[in-house]
Design a protein around this motif. Structure first.
Motif, PDB file in Angstrom:
ATOM      1  N   GLY A   3       0.834  -1.198   0.000  1.00 13.85           N
ATOM      2  CA  GLY A   3       0.000   0.000   0.000  1.00 13.85           C
ATOM      3  C   GLY A   3       0.870   1.249   0.000  1.00 13.85           C
ATOM      4  N   PRO A   4       0.270   2.402  -0.316  1.00 10.72           N
ATOM      5  CA  PRO A   4       1.046   3.641  -0.399  1.00 10.72           C
ATOM      6  C   PRO A   4       1.756   4.022   0.891  1.00 10.72           C
ATOM      7  N   SER A   5       1.110   3.841   2.042  1.00 13.74           N
ATOM      8  CA  SER A   5       1.754   4.259   3.291  1.00 13.74           C
ATOM      9  C   SER A   5       2.948   3.360   3.622  1.00 13.74           C
ATOM     10  N   GLU A   6       2.815   2.050   3.392  1.00 16.90           N
ATOM     11  CA  GLU A   6       3.948   1.153   3.646  1.00 16.90           C
ATOM     12  C   GLU A   6       5.086   1.406   2.662  1.00 16.90           C
ATOM     13  N   THR A   7       4.750   1.630   1.414  1.00 16.80           N
ATOM     14  CA  THR A   7       5.779   1.921   0.410  1.00 16.80           C
ATOM     15  C   THR A   7       6.486   3.229   0.733  1.00 16.80           C
ATOM     16  N   ALA A   8       5.739   4.238   1.168  1.00 17.84           N
ATOM     17  CA  ALA A   8       6.338   5.525   1.531  1.00 17.84           C
ATOM     18  C   ALA A   8       7.271   5.366   2.727  1.00 17.84           C
ATOM     19  N   ALA A   9       6.868   4.568   3.725  1.00 23.92           N
ATOM     20  CA  ALA A   9       7.712   4.351   4.902  1.00 23.92           C
ATOM     21  C   ALA A   9       9.013   3.643   4.516  1.00 23.92           C
ATOM     22  N   LEU A  10       8.917   2.633   3.673  1.00 22.84           N
ATOM     23  CA  LEU A  10      10.120   1.923   3.230  1.00 22.84           C
ATOM     24  C   LEU A  10      11.007   2.825   2.375  1.00 22.84           C
ATOM     25  N   ALA A  11      10.398   3.618   1.497  1.00 25.09           N
ATOM     26  CA  ALA A  11      11.173   4.508   0.627  1.00 25.09           C
ATOM     27  C   ALA A  11      11.892   5.577   1.433  1.00 25.09           C
ATOM     28  N   ALA A  12      11.231   6.128   2.438  1.00 29.28           N
ATOM     29  CA  ALA A  12      11.851   7.164   3.260  1.00 29.28           C
ATOM     30  C   ALA A  12      13.004   6.621   4.098  1.00 29.28           C
ATOM     31  N   ASN A  13      13.028   5.319   4.320  1.00 29.71           N
ATOM     32  CA  ASN A  13      14.081   4.713   5.147  1.00 29.71           C
ATOM     33  C   ASN A  13      15.079   3.906   4.329  1.00 29.71           C
ATOM     34  N   LEU A  14      15.193   4.222   3.049  1.00 32.50           N
ATOM     35  CA  LEU A  14      16.227   3.574   2.245  1.00 32.50           C
ATOM     36  C   LEU A  14      17.590   3.927   2.825  1.00 32.50           C
ATOM     37  N   PRO A  15      18.551   3.020   2.762  1.00 32.09           N
ATOM     38  CA  PRO A  15      19.855   3.290   3.385  1.00 32.09           C
ATOM     39  C   PRO A  15      20.644   4.365   2.633  1.00 32.09           C
ATOM     40  N   ALA A  16      21.615   4.909   3.320  1.00 29.03           N
ATOM     41  CA  ALA A  16      22.504   5.898   2.708  1.00 29.03           C
ATOM     42  C   ALA A  16      23.204   5.261   1.512  1.00 29.03           C
ATOM     43  N   GLY A  17      23.415   6.042   0.474  1.00 25.37           N
ATOM     44  CA  GLY A  17      24.051   5.547  -0.733  1.00 25.37           C
ATOM     45  C   GLY A  17      23.075   4.998  -1.756  1.00 25.37           C
ATOM     46  N   SER A  18      21.785   5.001  -1.460  1.00 26.20           N
ATOM     47  CA  SER A  18      20.783   4.482  -2.403  1.00 26.20           C
ATOM     48  C   SER A  18      20.691   5.398  -3.620  1.00 26.20           C
ATOM     49  N   LEU A  19      20.236   4.823  -4.722  1.00 34.76           N
ATOM     50  CA  LEU A  19      20.106   5.579  -5.971  1.00 34.76           C
ATOM     51  C   LEU A  19      19.169   6.774  -5.822  1.00 34.76           C
ATOM     52  N   VAL A  20      18.140   6.625  -5.011  1.00 30.28           N
ATOM     53  CA  VAL A  20      17.184   7.723  -4.795  1.00 30.28           C
ATOM     54  C   VAL A  20      17.901   8.930  -4.207  1.00 30.28           C
ATOM     55  N   TRP A  21      18.705   8.708  -3.173  1.00 32.90           N
ATOM     56  CA  TRP A  21      19.388   9.824  -2.510  1.00 32.90           C
ATOM     57  C   TRP A  21      20.446  10.423  -3.430  1.00 32.90           C
ATOM     58  N   GLN A  22      21.092   9.601  -4.244  1.00 31.50           N
ATOM     59  CA  GLN A  22      22.075  10.121  -5.197  1.00 31.50           C
ATOM     60  C   GLN A  22      21.410  11.000  -6.249  1.00 31.50           C
ATOM     61  N   THR A  23      20.250  10.570  -6.740  1.00 29.50           N
ATOM     62  CA  THR A  23      19.530  11.346  -7.748  1.00 29.50           C
ATOM     63  C   THR A  23      19.049  12.678  -7.177  1.00 29.50           C
ATOM     64  N   LEU A  24      18.590  12.660  -5.934  1.00 31.03           N
ATOM     65  CA  LEU A  24      18.087  13.884  -5.307  1.00 31.03           C
ATOM     66  C   LEU A  24      19.210  14.750  -4.739  1.00 31.03           C
ATOM     67  N   ASP A  25      20.453  14.263  -4.771  1.00 27.54           N
ATOM     68  CA  ASP A  25      21.631  14.978  -4.279  1.00 27.54           C
ATOM     69  C   ASP A  25      21.437  15.449  -2.835  1.00 27.54           C
ATOM     70  N   THR A  26      21.121  14.498  -1.971  1.00 24.14           N
ATOM     71  CA  THR A  26      20.968  14.788  -0.552  1.00 24.14           C
ATOM     72  C   THR A  26      22.223  14.318   0.191  1.00 24.14           C
ATOM     73  N   PRO A  27      22.432  14.748   1.437  1.00 21.82           N
ATOM     74  CA  PRO A  27      23.580  14.256   2.197  1.00 21.82           C
ATOM     75  C   PRO A  27      23.598  12.730   2.365  1.00 21.82           C
ATOM     76  N   ARG A  28      22.443  12.091   2.248  1.00 22.06           N
ATOM     77  CA  ARG A  28      22.389  10.629   2.369  1.00 22.06           C
ATOM     78  C   ARG A  28      22.837   9.929   1.089  1.00 22.06           C
ATOM     79  N   ALA A  29      23.263  10.682   0.080  1.00 18.55           N
ATOM     80  CA  ALA A  29      23.713  10.084  -1.178  1.00 18.55           C
ATOM     81  C   ALA A  29      25.005   9.294  -0.985  1.00 18.55           C
ATOM     82  N   TRP A  30      25.781   9.639   0.026  1.00 22.68           N
ATOM     83  CA  TRP A  30      27.022   8.924   0.313  1.00 22.68           C
ATOM     84  C   TRP A  30      26.856   8.061   1.542  1.00 22.68           C
ATOM     85  N   THR A  31      27.582   6.975   1.574  1.00 24.65           N
ATOM     86  CA  THR A  31      27.618   6.124   2.759  1.00 24.65           C
ATOM     87  C   THR A  31      28.633   6.697   3.736  1.00 24.65           C
ATOM     88  N   PHE A  32      28.623   6.170   4.940  1.00 27.00           N
ATOM     89  CA  PHE A  32      29.574   6.608   5.962  1.00 27.00           C
ATOM     90  C   PHE A  32      31.007   6.380   5.494  1.00 27.00           C
TER      91      PHE A  32
END
Length: 170
Positions: free
Chosen positions: A30-59
């Motif tokens: 469902g949308p709420s579960e998918t949104a929760a999982l998407a928001a908690n993708l780990p650092a370095g994920s393709l989503v964060w790299q595309t959006l150019d957020t600080p989570r785009a890199w891993t530790f």
């Protein structure tokens, strides 16, 4: 981040990250579960790299850049204070706007020496460039045989007196 925003800006990356991390398709839950999982993708994920957020890199990537910056600082600090040039600038990180050379001063890469108006030359600071590589490439690089190169003292130029230096017969 909302699911709608992620589906609008990076749908392919979100689908790839959801499949890779959770083994699910974007529309399997469902949308709420998918949104929760998407928001908690780990650092370095393709989503964060595309959006150019600080989570785009891993530790680990942040630590690698920190080591490069520390080495640049060490090279600069151990150089001759009269010749070393300005202090090296930090490397760009995801989520931070890239600084323009006009705003931060001259570039720090090794390059041709520029003469000052009084005829002296300005030496540029040496820096280490960040290079992305896979674990296999790093293993291959680290397994190479490295040799130590001995440093040779600079000799005085022809016609200049040997001031206080020992003559080694060089």
């Amino acid at each position: 981040m909302t699911l709608v925003l992620l589906l609008d800006r990076c749908p392919d990356q979100l689908a790839a990250d959801m499949r890779r991390e959770y083994g699910l398709g974007v529309y399997d839950l469902g949308p709420s579960e998918t949104a929760a999982l998407a928001a908690n993708l780990p650092a370095g994920s393709l989503v964060w790299q595309t959006l150019d957020t600080p989570r785009a890199w891993t530790f680990d990537q942040y630590l690698a850049v920190l080591r490069i910056e520390q080495m640049n600082q060490w090279i600069w600090a151990n150089g001759d204070p009269k010749k070393r040039g300005p202090q090296p600038r930090p490397l760009p990180r995801p989520g931070q706007p890239y600084a323009t050379p006009e705003a931060t001063g001259p570039a720090m890469e090794a390059g041709p020496e520029n003469p000052e108006p009084d005829g002296n030359t300005i030496r540029r600071t040496r820096t280490i460039k960040a290079v992305g590589m896979s674990v296999e490439q790093l293993d291959r690089f680290m397994s190479q045989r490295f040799t130590t190169v001995n440093r040779v003292e600079n000799r005085p130029q022809t016609g200049q007196p040997n001031r206080g230096r020992r003559n080694n017969g060089l």
